[in-house]
Design an enzyme around this catalytic site. Structure first.
Site, PDB file in Angstrom:
ATOM      1  N   ASP A   2       0.768  -1.206   0.088  1.00  0.00           N
ATOM      2  CA  ASP A   2       0.029   0.129   0.266  1.00  0.00           C
ATOM      3  C   ASP A   2       0.612   1.182   0.264  1.00  0.00           C
ATOM      4  O   ASP A   2       1.648   1.090   0.852  1.00  0.00           O
ATOM      5  CB  ASP A   2      -0.881   0.624   1.546  1.00  0.00           C
ATOM      6  CG  ASP A   2      -1.818   1.264   1.739  1.00  0.00           C
ATOM      7  OD1 ASP A   2      -1.845   2.046   0.591  1.00  0.00           O
ATOM      8  OD2 ASP A   2      -2.336   1.300   2.330  1.00  0.00           O
ATOM      9  N   ASP A 243      -2.510   5.913  -4.898  1.00  0.00           N
ATOM     10  CA  ASP A 243      -2.472   4.925  -3.924  1.00  0.00           C
ATOM     11  C   ASP A 243      -3.038   3.338  -5.064  1.00  0.00           C
ATOM     12  O   ASP A 243      -3.819   3.167  -5.558  1.00  0.00           O
ATOM     13  CB  ASP A 243      -3.505   5.190  -3.340  1.00  0.00           C
ATOM     14  CG  ASP A 243      -3.555   4.171  -2.645  1.00  0.00           C
ATOM     15  OD1 ASP A 243      -3.288   3.595  -2.332  1.00  0.00           O
ATOM     16  OD2 ASP A 243      -4.645   5.137  -1.006  1.00  0.00           O
TER      17      ASP A 243
END
Length: 389
Positions: A2, A243
């Site tokens: 992430d 992201d």
């Protein structure tokens, strides 16, 4: 993995996951971590895990005596448990440190005193997360302390989304460090060069990789982005987060509505809106169509920087499926409304999600402070890289 967070954590025994029914879980037994591997309350890592709370406060919470706090003699007191939240889950954990072995060469690279989180309770997060954000605790940040050539640059190439797990034959490669940027495309002789855009500095939100978005082209029409997406202001508002951990791209309402209106102007005049599908799925606009192909306009993202434009493949923004109720083909635009522009004040204005990143190698050049995009056959890239090991 992430890029929107900086903590590396995994479940530790005993582990309880709340509201994790139906989610994929880890196949390994959670490890037991030695209590001697705890992190001190006076460390920078402890402060980072607690959203930069002062070490004096953290040591007080850990019951270090006042005289020891005043003389900075609390190293034997452990960092207290921390709460860490994502957009769709959270956890309570403790910080530990141990040696991390990275099998990048023979012998493997060993990173001593690697700091990570150990969770015994999580909400909606059953498998742990490797944080690759810019923060102190992230895997690249810690790796860079020992091997800058590995920690200061990384990239990933996301294989195409499939809602049928049996169709996924290759994993998505994650690349630490640098390799040949001029790898040729499998589909032709063109060189897949990276298109770069500079990272934006946001002291109020240092855990995100933010870039500037100038606009979005729908067909031949360029829809300009609001100023909030092009730069970060003094209050920490603005910018677009790249992201890997968010599925769909989220746009502020003003830009989203303009993009949808332009898209519908081209597709809606030919195909009927599938309003019932929109209500059931939350996607939109959606359209019914006959045959195997529906004509949709091209979608191009224009980032800040000379020539920093990225043309999205059709599959990255238009999802086609069969409506089981009506037995009709349906196609939906896969961009999302991220909320009113005013509500986004104080934080990032938009998010570039991983659905729109599939089929691209996305590189984070932390030394030159830029993010790059290049079209790739990601499964073939995985094969090429593994043949080179």
């Amino acid at each position: 993995m992430d890029t929107g967070s900086d903590l590396v954590w995994f479940p530790c025994s005993p582990f309880e996951c709340i509201l994790c029914e139906g989610k994929s879980t880890t196949t390994t037994t959670p490890p037991k971590v030695s209590k001697n591997a705890t992190v001190s309350c006076k460390s920078r890592a402890c402060s980072a895990a607690h959203s930069s709370i002062s070490t004096s406060d953290l040591c007080a919470i850990s019951r270090c005596p006042l005289d020891a706090i005043e003389t900075s003699d609390c190293s034997s007191f452990s960092c207290p448990p921390f709460y860490y939240a994502y957009g769709d889950g959270s956890l309570i954990g403790r910080l530990y440190k141990d040696s991390l072995s990275v099998p990048t060469s023979v012998p493997s690279l060993v990173l001593p005193n690697f700091t990570f989180g150990c969770a015994h309770t999580a909400l909606g997060e059953p498998v742990g997360v490797a944080g690759f954000g810019p923060g102190l605790l992230s895997l690249p940040a810690q790796l860079a302390t020992l091997s800058p050539q590995l920690g200061n640059r990384f990239s990933y190439c996301l294989v195409s989304h499939s809602f049928n797990q049996d169709r996924v034959h290759r994993p998505s490669p994650l690349i630490l460090g640098r390799y040949d940027d001029k790898e040729k495309r499998d589909s032709g002789n063109d060189r897949a060069e990276f298109v770069y855009t500079d990272m934006l500095v946001n002291p109020s939100h240092p855990y995100y990789y933010c870039v500037g978005l100038e606009g979005i082209s729908i067909g031949k029409r360029n829809v300009p982005a609001p100023e909030i997406l092009k730069r970060v202001d003094g209050s920490g508002s603005g910018g677009t987060v790249v992201d890997s951990g968010t599925t769909f791209t989220m746009l502020p309402a003003s830009l989203y509505d303009s993009v949808v209106a332009e898209f519908d102007k081209r597709v809606g005049r030919v195909h009927k809106r599938a309003s019932d599908v929109e209500e059931k799925t939350g996607l939109g606009p959606c359209y019914y169509y006959d045959g195997k192909v529906v004509n949709v306009p091209a979608v191009i993202l224009h980032f800040v920087g000379n020539g920093s434009s990225v043309a999205l493949p059709r599959r990255n923004y238009f999802y086609e499926f069969l409506d089981g109720d009506k037995k009709m083909n349906v196609g939906c635009l896969m961009l999302m409304n991220g909320g009113d522009d005013e509500e986004l004040s104080g934080g990032p204005g938009a998010i570039l999600g991983n659905y729109q990143q599939q089929g691209f190698e996305v590189v984070y050049d932390l030394e030159k402070k830029r993010v790059g995009f290049a079209r790739r056959q990601c499964s073939s890239l995985w094969d090429r890289l593994n043949r080179g090991l």
